[in-house]
Motif scaffolding. Sequence first.
Motif, mmCIF file in Angstrom:
data_model
loop_
_atom_site.group_PDB
_atom_site.id
_atom_site.type_symbol
_atom_site.label_atom_id
_atom_site.label_comp_id
_atom_site.label_asym_id
_atom_site.label_seq_id
_atom_site.Cartn_x
_atom_site.Cartn_y
_atom_site.Cartn_z
ATOM 1 N N THR A 15 -1.294 6.303 -3.640
ATOM 2 C CA THR A 15 -1.078 5.906 -5.036
ATOM 3 C C THR A 15 -1.423 4.425 -5.184
ATOM 4 N N GLU A 16 -1.271 3.914 -6.373
ATOM 5 C CA GLU A 16 -1.679 2.533 -6.615
ATOM 6 C C GLU A 16 -0.814 1.553 -5.800
ATOM 7 N N ASP A 17 -1.413 0.429 -5.418
ATOM 8 C CA ASP A 17 -0.666 -0.605 -4.708
ATOM 9 C C ASP A 17 0.472 -1.106 -5.590
ATOM 10 N N HIS A 18 1.613 -1.400 -4.959
ATOM 11 C CA HIS A 18 2.777 -1.899 -5.688
ATOM 12 C C HIS A 18 3.028 -3.364 -5.322
ATOM 13 N N VAL A 69 0.875 -1.173 0.000
ATOM 14 C CA VAL A 69 0.000 0.000 0.000
ATOM 15 C C VAL A 69 0.917 1.229 0.000
ATOM 16 N N SER A 70 0.660 2.190 -0.914
ATOM 17 C CA SER A 70 1.644 3.256 -1.132
ATOM 18 C C SER A 70 1.064 4.659 -1.033
ATOM 19 N N TRP A 71 1.901 5.553 -0.538
ATOM 20 C CA TRP A 71 1.594 6.985 -0.520
ATOM 21 C C TRP A 71 2.817 7.741 -1.049
ATOM 22 N N ALA A 72 2.575 8.790 -1.828
ATOM 23 C CA ALA A 72 3.659 9.688 -2.239
ATOM 24 C C ALA A 72 3.642 10.892 -1.301
ATOM 25 N N VAL A 73 4.805 11.193 -0.710
ATOM 26 C CA VAL A 73 4.894 12.273 0.273
ATOM 27 C C VAL A 73 5.841 13.351 -0.261
ATOM 28 N N PRO A 74 5.265 14.412 -0.872
ATOM 29 C CA PRO A 74 6.131 15.402 -1.540
ATOM 30 C C PRO A 74 7.142 16.071 -0.610
ATOM 31 N N ARG A 75 6.764 16.338 0.635
ATOM 32 C CA ARG A 75 7.696 17.057 1.513
ATOM 33 C C ARG A 75 8.454 16.142 2.459
ATOM 34 N N GLY A 76 8.320 14.844 2.269
ATOM 35 C CA GLY A 76 9.102 13.923 3.079
ATOM 36 C C GLY A 76 8.630 13.854 4.525
#
Length: 299
Positions: A91-94, A70-77
């Motif tokens: 974001t989509e599962d990897h 299960v994924s998340w994109a974290v722009p500011r870390g």
Amino acid sequence: MAEPKRRVKTPAQLREYRRKRDFAKTTEPSGGDARGRRARASKGNAFVIHRHEARNLHYDLRLELDGVLVSWAVPRGFSWVPSDKHLAVRTEDHPLEYLDFDGVIPKGEYGAGTMMIWDHGTYETRYMGLGEALEAGEVKVVLDGGKLRGEWHLVRTRGEKDWLLFKTRDRYAREEGDALFPLAFDPETRAPSAGRVRAMRAKENVAPFADAEWLYELDFAGRRALAIVRDGDVRFRGADGKRLPAALPELAGELAGIRCRDAILDGVLVAADDTGRPDGKLLAKRLKSGDTAEVAYYA
Ligand code: MN
């Protein structure tokens, strides 16, 4: 006797992941065989964080759940400071093999750019399992990684995709301006933001204790200094944040050769006398007058 059919099972959750990618062009895993070393060793609770230098630099947090990540994109870390609430976009599962994936996604492909494993380890959720927490829109996760430790919260804010990620108050949390190493980075220059970093200072009045989670080191008689390396240029700053007067070319030359573009090291400058003992006076002389005493840097 007929050969048993060998069909690679792909979890249905990976449909979107596969649809977005052309596996003839990207080296990313296509999913379904859990080939990775970490994927094979996982007990079902692995996590990985990728530093993804795509069009926009961001960090991808991935938590294992039922054979996918299960994924998340974290722009500011990530931040150690609980009041820093950072956007995390689901974001989509990897596929599980992504636990081991490290590489460059070619130009023109989905997510083009460098994908680097930034941290990995295991996680536990609190109060409920990850699947249930995702549905509830609030994930309380305790990370046990190389860089990240302690409890973090992910809270869904809007729609399915927008979440907020922040540190909870525990022994690992830090106060604003107390950053030991810069998890926060400057999105413009893509470099650690040196301006906010101070050398870590020792505190007194703590009773001695033994704890496997702590490392102990000798306190050398020397001077605490940050070494800031940027594109081969090296500067030293004292614990007060001020630039050191001496250039220390022998150390700068060596530090310029470390294998990265930007780095901030926290260490101690030490000058030793003839018997090899650290000597604070020798060091002070060298820093002031350019005396020739040899200086070492313990980072
Ligand atoms: Mn990404």
